[in-house]
Enzyme design. Structure first.
Site, PDB file in Angstrom:
ATOM      1  N   ASP B 101     -29.472  12.185 -21.175  1.00 12.51           N
ATOM      2  CA  ASP B 101     -29.402  11.909 -19.732  1.00 12.51           C
ATOM      3  C   ASP B 101     -29.710  13.191 -18.973  1.00 12.51           C
ATOM      4  OD1 ASP B 101     -26.951  13.026 -20.665  1.00 12.51           O
ATOM      5  OD2 ASP B 101     -25.950  12.419 -18.811  1.00 12.51           O
ATOM      6  N   GLU B 166     -23.717  12.980 -20.695  1.00 16.08           N
ATOM      7  CA  GLU B 166     -23.251  14.366 -20.665  1.00 16.08           C
ATOM      8  C   GLU B 166     -23.125  14.891 -19.236  1.00 16.08           C
ATOM      9  OE1 GLU B 166     -23.194  18.767 -20.988  1.00 16.08           O
ATOM     10  OE2 GLU B 166     -24.675  17.552 -19.927  1.00 16.08           O
TER      11      GLU B 166
END
Lengths: 505, 505
Positions: B101, B166
């Site tokens: 991400d 994350e």
């Protein structure tokens, strides 16, 4: 003539409300430059009405605003208008100050009605400017109109100073007042009345004889030019936010109830007199309701209602308003701002000198900053305006009280305000005459909030109050005669009123 | 095989860049729910590539986010993938952690190119995720692909744990790691490598063996439910902002350089050893450049470059991030907020216990609040994650160093980071194995900023570094054998490398 005026006001009520609707419909928001034309339109409307009522009106241009991009916007004009009594030489002159600009408003803010369409609901007239300050200005005009309709000569000369930048710090008004008070339009004023204020409650009228002043402070600490990540820079630099917190803590270390800085605390306030103490006795004030209106705070500072009012009106207070810089949104961001500015202010009271307050606060900030041994740079900027206090025993207040007593059937409370309206002190000082705040609106009018309103009752009875006041002040002035100390020559209005204030004589 | 791999990487360069472009084009912004489908698409792409390379991949669903309105969004899957070496029983297993991400990005933020179109300018590959963390993940895949193209058996088993949250606090990762570490996918891991990090400079590679932890604090003081006017309420209520300022001042009273709270200050950090001091000697660090990058702050805390680095990496620091409530915009507003929340954090270091830090800070806040005798209500919430520290003398670091030395021709610096990557400590603790941060990107990559980039050189040489590292760790593991203390059985890689760290043996 009191009853004739009352009948006429009832007959004209719908006309007064229609005219207020016409005024409210004009978006004279002074802080919003896209509304600048509306400010001029509002000045034009007042100018036209004044001239139609037989007054003379001058729209005085006072300057312009210059934006960062160099573009200029003319400031709304100040209306200097006059209604002459028949024999101007023998009659006193009352100056009325008011403002025709308004605060911003949008339905999205939570208005129940369109803020720029006057809407009557349950006897209340909702709309931006209804009570702050278009309604009160118009009430003055209709009080004059009634004299005309009843074919009465005006008992006093009435002058108006109506500005269009009050909600934007009255930009450029100072210079105009300075100019016009020295041999100009304002040079022969005997009394000043300001109707930009509110009752302390919803049902009892008051006269206001004092306002706190205000000293404002911006305390900036600057390290670098950018926001940093605390994981990378935390521990490696002196953080401006930490400095600002220590500085704000130093100025507010007395916590709640007093200010621990020389020239700023309660000790520097004018000592309370017995007569002043007496004044508080009869004031209608519901501390519990006040606590509730404050959003149900857990407690008020003050042992009883009198002390709460004194904390609000006659003692200084320090408030920290916020910090510019850093992350103030919801949640968490591990940022170190490159600069942080602490913003706080001190409400000033009689006995305090604004400049001395500014200097003393700066000294505390500088001393604390030196102790921090920070490599950063501190800059402090400040402004101050003095507290204002009038002597409510003078004929002006007695006339105001007489008018309110006649219209409402109760002795008004004599109050002060915790807030600041610098123009009151400014006019009293520049013109050297008695000055009074004569509020027409109620405590719950919501002047700067959504759903601002003026009660239909207050608007219409306000016209009656002002009509009556003009007669009272004319009589009081005549009775006072040329006595230098203002003692009335013979028993009359003032004789009847001398006991109106609790304990004051 | 080193040279064959290099030739192949050069030949394949345009393919690697095309694939990175394909990954960057997917808007896998985990904080933006409108991008949730893109997060799944990004997981699908990685899953497909891994299977095409002969790995086995599992997309594990870990839960959902529930919004205030009751709507639910599936969390992006965690990819648990594996590439088996030929004789899995005898070969060690390396776990690679990464995330697919990215941070939000928009051209309006100041990007010179479209953030979701990989753009090569002057040898730099600009695009969101290029360096954080899509580029490094892909480099791992191509390092494995080279083995295949050169018909080499993988020297170690390689597992991947690639998450998609994350940038949103790795929601639900803890539970998965807990589950999989106990007899699951992660139970037979021997080494952990994380490539979500950066060099300390733009030209010298490093290995990172420590990270600071983080304790965060929200300290709210609440009086009432609404914002008040300081003219009306100033002096009548205990102001939450004043309370919060005094509380923040109490926790930060040591000012810059240390924290004056029990369990929080420098004294509670693990004492520095001679060996650690030696480590700092050779580190390439330009304090003047660091000061300039910090927005030209007037000074750094620390007498010399070594001390600055220590302040950044091995000592705790307290940062105040801002205050929620009040007026934080430009200019001045005389508001008293009904509630104010001070936000601050402490970077934790080895020797400090997060829970003890939280308790000690709360004790200081409670003591100070009691002194204030405020009628308001204080609430403190906190979180903490521990610092992470590895022993860089272990074979894992020596293998990483050997790879970097071969590719870049210089001994890498051994560094720590001031920031926090909780997963490093978490994996080391849960799996009980050596863990290393092996950064591929440079200090100026701008991971969370506009114009994020990865140098083409770093991307391609990164593939070479990882290819080489896999061989090095296989050899080191074999040399280490079954010796419980990790001392190599015979001179080999480790013998050659024992002097790679300045003064450490």
């Amino acid at each position: 003539m009191f009853n004739e005026a009352r009948k006429l006001i009832n007959t004209n009520a719908h006309i007064y409300i229609e005219r207020l609707a016409e005024a409210v419909a004009i978006r004279s928001v002074s802080t919003d430059l896209s509304c600048r034309d509306d400010c001029f339109a509002m000045a034009d409307l007042l100018h036209r009405w004044i001239e139609e009522l037989g007054g003379s009106s001058d729209k005085v241009l006072v300057g312009f605003q210059e934006l960062d991009d160099g573009s200029r916007y003319d400031l709304p004009p100040v209306i200097l208008a006059e209604f002459s009594a028949g024999k101007p030489r023998q009659k006193p002159t009352v100056l009325v100050y008011g403002h025709y600009d308004v605060q911003p408003a949008a339905e999205a803010d939570g208005w129940s009605t369109d803020p720029f369409t006057l809407s009557e609901v349950d006897g209340k007239l909702y709309g931006r400017g209804s009570t702050d300050d278009k309604g009160p200005i118009l009430a003055w005009l209709w009080a004059i109109e009634i004299h005309r309709e009843l074919e009465l000569e005006l008992p006093v000369n009435v002058k108006f100073c109506l500005e269009g930048m009050e909600e934007s710090n009255s930009e450029c008004l100072d210079d105009l007042l300075e100019r016009e008070s020295k041999g100009g339009f304002l040079s022969n004023v005997d009394y000043v009345v300001i109707t930009d204020n509110y009752w302390v409650t919803t049902d009892k009228p008051c006269l206001t004889y004092g306002l706190r002043g205000l000293a404002t402070f911006h305390c900036e600490v600057k390290a670098g030019t950018q926001t940093l990540h605390s994981g990378v820079y935390g521990g490696c630099i002196a953080e401006p936010m930490t400095d600002v917190i220590q500085l704000l803590a130093a100025v507010s270390e007395y916590g709640h109830g007093d200010i621990g800085i020389e020239n700023c605390g309660r000790k520097s306030a004018t000592p309370i007199t017995e007569a002043e103490t007496e004044l508080y006795k009869g004031i209608t004030f519901d501390a519990e309701a006040f606590r509730h209106e404050a959003g149900d705070v857990p407690a008020l500072l003050g042992e009883n209602e009198k002390e709460v009012l004194m904390n609000r009106w006659r003692y200084p207070s320090l408030s920290i308003h916020g910090i510019e810089g850093g992350y103030s949104g919801e949640g968490f961001k591990t940022v170190i701002p490159g600069a942080a500015t602490g913003k706080f202010s001190i409400r000033l009271v009689p006995g305090q000198d604004g400049k001395a307050v500014e200097e003393s606060v700066k000294a505390v900030l500088e001393k604390r900053f030196a102790e921090l041994k920070s490599a950063n740079k501190m800059t402090v900027t400040s402004t101050s305006s003095k507290a204002w206090l009038a002597d409510p025993r003078c004929p002006l207040y007695q006339s105001g009280a007489a008018a309110l007593l006649k219209v409402y059937g109760v002795k008004p409370d004599l109050t002060r305000e915790g807030g600041s309206i610098p123009v009151a002190g400014l006019l009293q000082e520049k013109l050297g005459v008695e000055t009074m705040l004569l509020p027409l609106g109620q405590s719950d009018d919501g002047a700067h909030s959504e759903n601002e309103k003026m009660s239909k009752r207050n608007y219409l009875q306000g016209v009656q109050v002002l009509f009556t006041f003009l007669g009272e002040i004319a009589r009081a002035h005549e009775e006072r005669g040329d006595m230098p100390n203002g003692t009335p020559k013979r028993k009359g209005t003032l004789g009847r009123l001398k006991d109106i204030w609790y304990g004051l004589s």
